[in-house]
Each structure stands twice: as structure tokens, then as C-alpha cells.
Design an enzyme around this catalytic site. Structure first.
Site, short mmCIF file in Angstrom:
data_model
loop_
_atom_site.label_atom_id
_atom_site.label_comp_id
_atom_site.label_asym_id
_atom_site.label_seq_id
_atom_site.Cartn_x
_atom_site.Cartn_y
_atom_site.Cartn_z
N GLY A 29 27.47 43.41 35.18
CA GLY A 29 27.26 44.57 34.31
C GLY A 29 28.56 45.36 34.34
O GLY A 29 29.19 45.43 35.39
N ASP A 259 36.91 45.29 32.24
CA ASP A 259 36.35 45.86 33.47
C ASP A 259 37.31 45.62 34.65
O ASP A 259 37.51 46.49 35.49
CB ASP A 259 35.00 45.22 33.80
CG ASP A 259 34.01 45.30 32.65
OD1 ASP A 259 34.13 46.23 31.83
OD2 ASP A 259 33.13 44.42 32.57
#
Ligand code: ADP
Length: 304
Positions: A29, A259
Site C-alpha cells: 500500500g 513510493d
């Protein structure tokens, strides 16, 4: 001098194809991925904590054990009886990966419901990190709670970092999505957008337009990632500068590129190097990540 980074958002169960009808279980995530790369890259006197909500089911327990095993603190994570984590399945169609999600009832949607707990967690951190995905999974009153705590942290002088990570399918409509993303940016001192998303949803013509738009909202520092096209960053009143990406001949899987850049970038920033050097490190980390499968690449493979 160490400190604490608190990353706030949703970690999901990931199911991917393992051949012969078998599925492999993993966890990922966006904000968790950044915590993973932060843990791999930050100095050891920094703690990295994840903030979310999980259930009291076996999968939630596995998820927490995986986080602890990676050196990521879980003590601030709320466990909600009767809830379960969100889940997604990766399937291959004509060589392209497609994602199916089961996250409407995920425990993480309740991460901001205990406002006192959220406030205490943020007060204990030096860097607070969240994203447009974090805001997108929350009901509007919960998103408001998170935004007001982020504003408060910024006013207290903490570094508040926001990656807009614009994902239309999470939002009820475009107008609310764009307004809430802007509110997230306003509440932050450092915004780390990806140019592709900003161009599509805000109509930016180039990276300079993205920087100008976020600066106009009162964001002090903006770092625009543009895949192989490099990074354009504007810190404080300094003019914008461009840092090239690392050349990658064979991209295997771009999952987590942004990320991992964020984790690598922040890790150098806290060490006091220039923003350009920090961006070069973020690019080096991301270039390694996209040479490997999956969102979470083993820390041993990452550049030091
Ligand atoms: P996101 O994954 O959020 O869409 P980007 O695609 O801009 O973000 O990628 C984030 C970072 O990953 C870039 O700034 C760059 O450093 C690196 N990166 C991504 N794609 C490539 C590529 N094809 N070649 C080299 N570096 C890349």
C-alpha cells in the site's frame, strides 16, 4: 540526531499469481511502501512507525508481524474487533497487470476515527507522511480530522509530507477529489507529486506549472517526479532545479517507483544533504526498485 517518521495510510493484503492456480500472499500500500523504503534507507537512530487501523483477524495479525519483522513500529496501529484488512488481486491480461480491489469495508477506513489517538501519534513524530490515497479511503469527516491534525502539525513546525497519488476510483467525484488533494497539500510543508497524475487531473502543462500551483497553495517545498524524465524540485525561495533519473535499460515492474523515491529522498534530507543530492538518492533507490518484481524490494538490494 535521530527522530521519528510516522507514515499514515492503508496497507492491504496483496494476492498475486503464483502459477498452477495458486495465489501468493503479500502486503503493500503506497504509504506502507514508503515506510518500508524509509526503514531501509533512514539512519538507524530514526524510528519509522506506521499508522493505520487493522482488524483482530489472522490476516491482520500476519500484517503486523510482517511490519515488525521489517523494523517498522506498529504500537500506534489500532485493532478494531470484527474488522479485516483491505485486499487486492493482481491478474495478468495480455501481459498487462490489472488490479481488483476489496477495500470498501477495510479497517483502515477507520484510521482517523479516534481523533485523540491520531493527535497523540502525530505529536510524537518529527516527520508526518500521508497521501491522496490516505485521504481518498476516508469518509469526508474523517478526512477533515486528518487534515486538521496535519495542519496542526505543520503549525507546530513538524515536517508534513504529502504525496498526492491521485486515484480517481477512490473518490466520489472529481471536484471533491481535487479540492481534498489541495487541502492535503496546504496542510503540508513538502509535497511530492508525480507529474503524470498532475497533468491528467489538474491540467499542468509541465513540471514548472505543477510547482507553481502547489507554491500558490502555500507549500514551501515541492518535488515533482516524472518517471524516466527526472525530478524537478523547488525548495523555499530557491529557483527550481532538475535532477536526472537513473537510466534503466530493462524496467521489470514500476510498482512503488514513486513510493520508494519518497523513502530514499526523505532519508537523505534528514541527514542534511542538499535537496538535489537527496533527489539523486531517491532516484537511485527507485531505479533499483523498478528492476525487480513487486512493491517491496529487499533492503539488501538497495543502494546505500
Ligand atoms: P509514480 O510511481 O508515483 O508514478 P514516477 O513514475 O514519476 O512516479 O517515478 C518515481 C521515480 O522513479 C522517478 O522520479 C524516477 O526517479 C524513478 N523512475 C520511474 N520510472 C523510471 C524509469 N523508466 N527509468 C528510470 N527511473 C524511473
Amino acid at each position: 540526531m535521530g527522530g521519528k517518521l510516522l507514515s499514515i495510510g492503508e496497507c492491504m493484503v496483496e494476492l498475486s499469481q503464483a502459477g498452477e492456480g495458486l495465489l501468493r500472499k503479500g502486503f503493500a500500500g503506497d504509504t506502507f511502501n514508503t515506510a518500508w523504503y524509509a526503514r531501509a534507507c533512514f539512519p538507524s537512530d530514526w524510528s519509522i512507525d506506521y499508522f493505520t487501523a487493522v482488524g483482530d483477524d489472522p490476516l491482520s495479525a500476519d500484517m503486523l508481524a510482517m511490519m515488525e519483522g521489517a523494523g517498522i513500529g506498529t504500537s500506534l496501529i489500532r485493532r478494531i474487533p470484527g474488522k479485516t484488512p483491505g485486499l487486492y488481486l493482481i491478474t495478468l491480461k495480455d501481459g498487462e497487470r490489472t488490479f481488483s480491489y476489496w477495500r470498501d469495508t477495510a479497517a483502515a477506513k477507520k484510521l482517523a476515527e479516534d481523533a485523540d489517538h491520531l493527535r497523540a501519534a502525530i505529536e510524537g513524530a518529527d516527520i508526518v507522511y500521508f497521501s491522496g490515497i490516505t485521504l481518498g479511503i476516508l469518509a469526508s469527516d474523517a478526512a477533515d480530522t486528518l487534515l486538521s491534525e496535519a495542519r496542526r502539525a505543520k503549525a507546530m513546525g513538524k515536517t508534513v509530507v504529502f504525496d498526492p497519488n491521485i486515484r480517481p476510483r477512490l473518490w466520489p467525484n472529481k471536484e471533491y477529489m481535487l479540492k481534498t488533494i489541495e487541502d492535503g497539500a496546504r496542510a503540508s510543508s513538502l509535497v511530492l507529486p508525480s507529474f503524470d497524475d498532475e497533468a491528467v487531473h489538474f491540467g499542468d502543462a509541465d513540471e514548472a506549472a505543477t510547482i507553481a500551483r502547489y507554491k500558490a497553495l502555500g507549500v514551501e517545498n515541492v518535488v515533482v517526479k516524472n518517471g524516466p524524465g527526472g525530478i524537478t524540485l523547488a525548495f523555499g525561495s530557491e529557483p527550481a532545479i532538475h535532477v536526472p533519473s537513473v537510466n534503466v535499460d530493462k524496467v521489470v515492474d514500476t510498482t512503488s517507483a514513486g513510493d520508494s523515491f519518497n523513502g530514499g529522498f526523505l532519508s537523505r534530507l534528514v541527514e542534511g544533504v542538499s535537496p538535489a543530492e537527496a533527489a539523486a538518492h531517491g532516484a537511485a533507490v527507485a531505479s533499483t526498485v523498478i528492476r525487480h518484481h513487486g512493491a517491496l524490494v529487499s533492503p539488501e538490494l538497495l543502494p546505500r
